[in-house]
Design a protein around this motif. Structure first.
Motif, PDB file in Angstrom:
ATOM      1  N   PRO A   1      -8.306  20.025 -25.416  1.00 53.66           N
ATOM      2  CA  PRO A   1      -9.246  18.990 -24.961  1.00 53.66           C
ATOM      3  C   PRO A   1      -9.146  18.650 -23.472  1.00 53.66           C
ATOM      4  O   PRO A   1     -10.118  18.188 -22.890  1.00 53.66           O
ATOM      5  N   PHE A   2      -8.026  18.909 -22.835  1.00 54.15           N
ATOM      6  CA  PHE A   2      -7.883  18.611 -21.400  1.00 54.15           C
ATOM      7  C   PHE A   2      -8.410  19.736 -20.504  1.00 54.15           C
ATOM      8  O   PHE A   2      -8.466  19.574 -19.289  1.00 54.15           O
ATOM      9  N   ASP A   3      -8.803  20.879 -21.071  1.00 56.34           N
ATOM     10  CA  ASP A   3      -9.314  21.993 -20.275  1.00 56.34           C
ATOM     11  C   ASP A   3     -10.807  21.832 -20.002  1.00 56.34           C
ATOM     12  O   ASP A   3     -11.553  21.337 -20.855  1.00 56.34           O
ATOM     13  N   LYS A   4     -11.262  22.281 -18.832  1.00 55.84           N
ATOM     14  CA  LYS A   4     -12.676  22.110 -18.445  1.00 55.84           C
ATOM     15  C   LYS A   4     -13.625  22.857 -19.384  1.00 55.84           C
ATOM     16  O   LYS A   4     -14.745  22.435 -19.603  1.00 55.84           O
ATOM     17  N   GLU A   5     -13.194  23.977 -19.970  1.00 60.04           N
ATOM     18  CA  GLU A   5     -14.040  24.768 -20.865  1.00 60.04           C
ATOM     19  C   GLU A   5     -14.228  24.128 -22.243  1.00 60.04           C
ATOM     20  O   GLU A   5     -15.106  24.519 -23.007  1.00 60.04           O
TER      21      GLU A   5
ATOM     22  N   PHE B   1      -9.598  29.062 -29.383  1.00 63.10           N
ATOM     23  CA  PHE B   1      -9.000  30.291 -28.884  1.00 63.10           C
ATOM     24  C   PHE B   1     -10.096  31.231 -28.402  1.00 63.10           C
ATOM     25  O   PHE B   1     -11.073  31.464 -29.100  1.00 63.10           O
ATOM     26  N   ASP B   2      -9.903  31.723 -27.197  1.00 65.41           N
ATOM     27  CA  ASP B   2     -10.842  32.600 -26.508  1.00 65.41           C
ATOM     28  C   ASP B   2     -10.221  33.994 -26.485  1.00 65.41           C
ATOM     29  O   ASP B   2      -9.135  34.174 -25.930  1.00 65.41           O
ATOM     30  N   VAL B   3     -10.888  34.956 -27.105  1.00 59.38           N
ATOM     31  CA  VAL B   3     -10.322  36.300 -27.225  1.00 59.38           C
ATOM     32  C   VAL B   3     -11.256  37.330 -26.588  1.00 59.38           C
ATOM     33  O   VAL B   3     -12.438  37.401 -26.937  1.00 59.38           O
ATOM     34  N   LYS B   4     -10.716  38.085 -25.650  1.00 57.47           N
ATOM     35  CA  LYS B   4     -11.411  39.233 -25.068  1.00 57.47           C
ATOM     36  C   LYS B   4     -11.008  40.437 -25.918  1.00 57.47           C
ATOM     37  O   LYS B   4      -9.830  40.790 -25.985  1.00 57.47           O
TER      38      LYS B   4
ATOM     39  N   ILE C   1       0.403  22.055 -26.165  1.00 57.00           N
ATOM     40  CA  ILE C   1      -0.640  21.194 -26.735  1.00 57.00           C
ATOM     41  C   ILE C   1      -1.003  20.017 -25.838  1.00 57.00           C
ATOM     42  O   ILE C   1      -2.134  19.560 -25.847  1.00 57.00           O
ATOM     43  N   PHE C   2      -0.071  19.551 -25.032  1.00 57.89           N
ATOM     44  CA  PHE C   2      -0.360  18.412 -24.163  1.00 57.89           C
ATOM     45  C   PHE C   2      -0.404  18.795 -22.682  1.00 57.89           C
ATOM     46  O   PHE C   2      -0.355  17.954 -21.815  1.00 57.89           O
TER      47      PHE C   2
END
Length: 180
Positions: free
Chosen positions: A98-102, A120-123, A178-179
């Motif tokens: 939640p603290f990430d811009k994406e 989770f973002d997976v390439k 996580i934080f």
């Protein structure tokens, strides 16, 4: 039998979108290997080499920990009905919190689930199929609602406290991020 691709084909995308369960595997260079089943409406194909999955609060937080040290990840789907097939997506992943811009952009792609913890973002580098002829037939009945009820009952403050108690360190004692 098995085939290897450098992207998710339209036929394989259609297969993925029909599945009710998938499995995620990660590992660090030391410690335990993690393999977790995932369900709900939590998987999105962004393009032929990019997928996202929404992770809700659980008893552990192994995937996030592992990806901090070693970003390799495998996602597996199995046909439990119809034509046999096992599909694996091999790639490199990272967690958004939640603290990430994406976070807000990607969160909008999923239904609202109480206790949402990471995306989770997976390439995807390699897509591999195999026969799946030994996978049993199984009938889908319905989604389980216990986790959603549990998280709703805890509320945001209760979930935050649970994360502090259970999700800051991995099973092997490593930080989960996580934080932040």
């Amino acid at each position: 039998m098995g085939k290897k691709f450098d992207h998710i084909t339209p036929e394989l995308q259609a297969f993925i979108q029909k599945q009710k369960i998938y499995f995620v595997a990660t590992a660090m260079s030391t410690g335990t290997v993690n393999l977790s089943p995932k369900g709900m409406d939590s998987f999105r194909i962004m393009d032929e080499n990019h997928v996202l999955w929404l992770n809700v609060t659980g008893s552990g937080n192994e995937t996030a920990t592992h990806l901090l040290e070693n970003d390799r990840i495998t996602i597996m789907f199995c046909a439990f009905e119809g034509k046999p097939l096992i599909l694996r997506l091999y790639g490199h992943g990272k967690a958004y919190h939640p603290f990430d811009k994406e976070w807000s952009e990607y969160l909008a792609l999923f239904p609202e689930f109480p206790g949402t913890r990471q995306i989770f973002d997976v390439k995807v580098d390699i897509v591999q199929t195999s026969c799946g002829m030994s996978v049993p037939f199984m009938d889908y009945d319905r989604e389980r609602e216990e986790l959603n009820r549990w998280a709703s009952k805890k509320g945001e403050d209760g979930i935050q406290k649970y994360w502090e108690e259970k999700n800051v360190k991995s099973f092997d004692g490593f930080e989960t991020g996580i934080f932040g």
